[in-house]
Design an enzyme around this catalytic site. Structure first.
Site, PDB file in Angstrom:
ATOM      1  N   HIS A  68      32.009  61.211  33.005  1.00  0.00           N
ATOM      2  CA  HIS A  68      31.532  60.269  34.056  1.00  0.00           C
ATOM      3  C   HIS A  68      31.942  61.230  35.455  1.00  0.00           C
ATOM      4  O   HIS A  68      33.122  61.227  35.582  1.00  0.00           O
ATOM      5  CB  HIS A  68      32.251  59.111  33.972  1.00  0.00           C
ATOM      6  CG  HIS A  68      32.107  58.159  35.117  1.00  0.00           C
ATOM      7  ND1 HIS A  68      32.169  56.742  35.202  1.00  0.00           N
ATOM      8  CD2 HIS A  68      32.036  58.601  36.622  1.00  0.00           C
ATOM      9  CE1 HIS A  68      32.108  56.269  36.563  1.00  0.00           C
ATOM     10  NE2 HIS A  68      32.092  57.212  37.064  1.00  0.00           N
ATOM     11  N   HIS A  71      35.839  48.711  39.045  1.00  0.00           N
ATOM     12  CA  HIS A  71      36.526  49.886  39.722  1.00  0.00           C
ATOM     13  C   HIS A  71      37.508  49.242  40.511  1.00  0.00           C
ATOM     14  O   HIS A  71      37.905  50.136  41.522  1.00  0.00           O
ATOM     15  CB  HIS A  71      35.689  51.010  40.047  1.00  0.00           C
ATOM     16  CG  HIS A  71      34.935  51.364  39.145  1.00  0.00           C
ATOM     17  ND1 HIS A  71      35.332  52.645  38.337  1.00  0.00           N
ATOM     18  CD2 HIS A  71      33.345  51.287  38.643  1.00  0.00           C
ATOM     19  CE1 HIS A  71      34.357  53.091  37.370  1.00  0.00           C
ATOM     20  NE2 HIS A  71      33.256  52.239  37.618  1.00  0.00           N
ATOM     21  N   LYS A 108      37.451  61.956  27.025  1.00  0.00           N
ATOM     22  CA  LYS A 108      36.473  61.537  28.009  1.00  0.00           C
ATOM     23  C   LYS A 108      36.982  61.739  29.611  1.00  0.00           C
ATOM     24  O   LYS A 108      38.058  61.721  29.710  1.00  0.00           O
ATOM     25  CB  LYS A 108      36.263  60.173  27.815  1.00  0.00           C
ATOM     26  CG  LYS A 108      35.814  59.056  29.240  1.00  0.00           C
ATOM     27  CD  LYS A 108      34.412  59.409  29.242  1.00  0.00           C
ATOM     28  CE  LYS A 108      33.948  59.018  30.591  1.00  0.00           C
ATOM     29  NZ  LYS A 108      34.140  57.488  30.765  1.00  0.00           N
ATOM     30  N   HIS A 155      33.861  50.398  26.267  1.00  0.00           N
ATOM     31  CA  HIS A 155      35.210  50.034  26.521  1.00  0.00           C
ATOM     32  C   HIS A 155      35.781  48.993  25.882  1.00  0.00           C
ATOM     33  O   HIS A 155      35.604  47.955  25.570  1.00  0.00           O
ATOM     34  CB  HIS A 155      35.359  49.506  28.034  1.00  0.00           C
ATOM     35  CG  HIS A 155      34.906  50.677  28.947  1.00  0.00           C
ATOM     36  ND1 HIS A 155      35.456  51.045  29.906  1.00  0.00           N
ATOM     37  CD2 HIS A 155      33.330  51.027  29.145  1.00  0.00           C
ATOM     38  CE1 HIS A 155      34.816  51.878  30.649  1.00  0.00           C
ATOM     39  NE2 HIS A 155      33.271  51.806  30.219  1.00  0.00           N
TER      40      HIS A 155
END
Length: 568
Positions: free
Chosen positions: A246, A320, A217, A140
């Site tokens: 993910h 998150h 992604k 990230h």
């Protein structure tokens, strides 16, 4: 005239030779030298009274243009997933590895296959371990200082995305892709950026590929539905870029079986396969048994310790954007963190069923800990499970060592379609090389070469009388500054972007290189880590993991190597 010396004396002078063993840091792992490519008695050694002098080990009449090396790393102990564990000199020319073997003057030495001339500089690697620079392909890019910590931990290639809310490893849209590629000009590392793969229409995906991403992604925070998965893979197949995923922790748009159906046998890199980092709860780990899935772990859950479970709950909440006062948010976090699957993750790595290690930097993982966490896991598994069958009776751990080093070198390179350039010390590849003092192996590299030039190392105070004057810290070298950082680094982009000439359009000075073959690798291509269990199941109530009917688990560690002895 010949002289016989004992092994201990030889190792002190020139490093270990065939049959000698080296302990890796304070782990329980021992590497045994399998082959020595040098000529005993004609070793290349730099210094006063040593062999690499004019007319002795240095050939005075050979120029760089005529084939003399730019650099030679003398008498290194190489640990490489392809080359094995060998003692050799490492030659560098024009930023690439020119050879692994015997360097010196062919007029005065036997067995020379790389010429040392007056144009050749020397790094004395006697007693040092040489490895390929590590790859972290789950980054990230939230901080502009990540490269400093990456280099301090032995990472020379960084693939990922930013910002994506700080949580999704996506660089979203062509303008942002352009800006990140321009920003990366300041970093003396290889880079590549993932675009957002979550779109049920191919148009926005194609424009990101054409703008210069090296992959796409899929992330649940943007909606990893069967439709977006299929659309993303269709674009990737057309454009030859990798897809990283993910999956849907909440199982809102479907369950594991629905995702599997949407993938439909196509190649995909599955992030944090255990699930604490996200993915179908609780059974995403079952994907390690699929031949088209390239599974990786992120380092916060590796290895399983007394503190792993508690740490993860807080990290999930922060990463998150969850609210601890909202019961549904707390339930979301708790569904992702399962001690049973975390315990199984260590063992699946040791079996070679999970192929890669990454960081998930600043979104639960730590970029400088990719390599130490890998070796902590390997050491823990030896302590708890004993030698691997391939290492039985050898008195060493070579097979296990090759299995684990492949997890952050050659296998990520294969997965990303960049193995032609990085991932091993094979001749012809970019000379990204980490040199380690064995006592500090896996934690603090003594010297890092990037593109064949010193970029980062342990270094004393610049105002000191010697390089060894305290405080000795990880510091930049000349390759990290000025225009040198552009010459030694690669920016990996899609084939379409490279062909379109985005380097000129964006004003990039670093070399822009297209990825190649990202759609073809399968689990069988994962070096030392290709095991596909015939049957792997996660119990939906107890979360126990069974492989071919056997319960797979391990005990949490209360103490680890490569930890507090080395780091405050």
């Amino acid at each position: 005239m010949t002289r016989d010396i004992d092994r201990e004396n030889y190792a002190e002078l020139y490093g270990p030779t065939t049959g000698d063993k080296v302990r890796l840091g304070d782990t329980e792992l021992f590497a045994k030298v399998e082959e020595d490519l040098r000529t005993h008695g004609d070793e290349a050694v730099f210094g006063g009274g040593k062999t690499l002098r004019d007319g002795l080990g240095m050939a005075p009449g050979v120029t760089q243009a005529e084939g003399a090396l730019d650099w030679v790393l003398t008498n290194a102990t190489i640990i490489d997933p392809i080359l094995g564990i060998v003692a050799a000199d490492i030659g560098i020319r024009n930023g690439e590895i020119a050879g692994i073997g015997k360097a010196g003057n062919p007029d005065t030495m036997d067995g020379v296959d790389m010429v040392v001339g007056p144009s050749t500089d020397v790094y004395p690697a006697e007693g040092k371990i040489a490895t390929a620079g590590g790859l972290d392909i789950h980054i990230h890019f939230n901080s502009a200082q990540l490269h400093e910590h990456a280099l301090s931990g032995g990472i020379t290639t960084m693939l990922g995305g930013g910002y994506g809310g700080g949580a999704t490893t996506c660089t979203t849209g062509p303008e942002n892709v352009k800006r990140f590629l321009q920003a990366a000009e300041a970093w003396p590392v290889n880079v590549g950026f993932y675009g957002k793969g979550n779109a049920s229409d191919p148009g926005p995906l194609r424009e990101q590929v054409e703008a210069g991403v090296c992959g796409l992604k899929l992330h649940e925070d943007w909606g990893s539905t069967p439709e977006t998965i299929n659309t993303c893979l269709e674009v990737a197949e057309d454009e030859d870029v990798q897809v990283c995923m993910h999956t849907d922790t909440l199982n809102e748009a479907g369950f594991l079986e629905n995702t599997f159906g949407a993938v439909d046998g196509r190649t995909m890199h599955l992030f944090h396969i255990e699930g604490a980092g996200g993915g179908h709860a609780p059974d995403i780990m079952e994907m390690v048994g699929e031949p088209n899935m390239l599974p990786s772990s992120t380092n916060p859950s590796m290895p399983y310790t007394d503190n792993t479970f508690d740490e993860h709950l807080d990290m999930v909440m922060v990463c998150h954007h969850l609210n601890p006062d909202v019961p549904e948010d707390v339930a979301f976090a708790e569904s992702r963190v399962r001690a049973e699957t975390i315990a199984a993750e260590d063992v699946l790595h040791d079996m070679g069923a999970i192929s890669m290690m990454t960081s998930d930097s600043q979104a639960m993982g730590r970029i400088a800990e990719v390599i130490p966490r890998t070796w902590q896991t390997a050491s823990k598994m030896k302590s708890q499970r004993g030698p691997l069958p391939e290492d039985e009776g050898t008195g060493a751990d070579n097979h296990r060592i090759k299995r684990y080093i492949a997890k952050y070198t050659v296998n990520p390179a294969i997965s990303a379609g960049i193995e032609e350039h990085v991932g091993t010390l094979e001749p012809g590849k970019l000379a990204d090389i980490c040199l380690w003092d064995p006592a500090f192996f896996g934690v603090k590299p003594a010297m890092t070469f990037k593109g064949g030039f010193p970029v980062h190392s342990e270094m004393g105070e610049a105002n000191g009388s010697l390089m060894t004057c305290e405080p000795i810290l990880q510091r930049e070298r000349a390759g990290a500054v000025g225009k040198a950082k552009h010459a030694i680094s690669l920016s990996f982009v899609s084939p379409a972007a490279a062909e379109a000439g985005i380097d000129e359009e964006y004003g990039l000075d670093s070399r822009v290189v297209p990825i190649e073959g990202a759609r073809t690798p399968g689990k069988d291509d994962m070096v030392y880590n290709s095991y596909c269990p015939d049957d792997i199941e996660v119990d939906p109530e107890t979360f126990e993991v069974r492989v071919d009917g056997e319960h797979v688990t391990c005990e949490p560690s209360s103490e680890l190597p490569l930890a507090q002895r080395y780091l405050l």
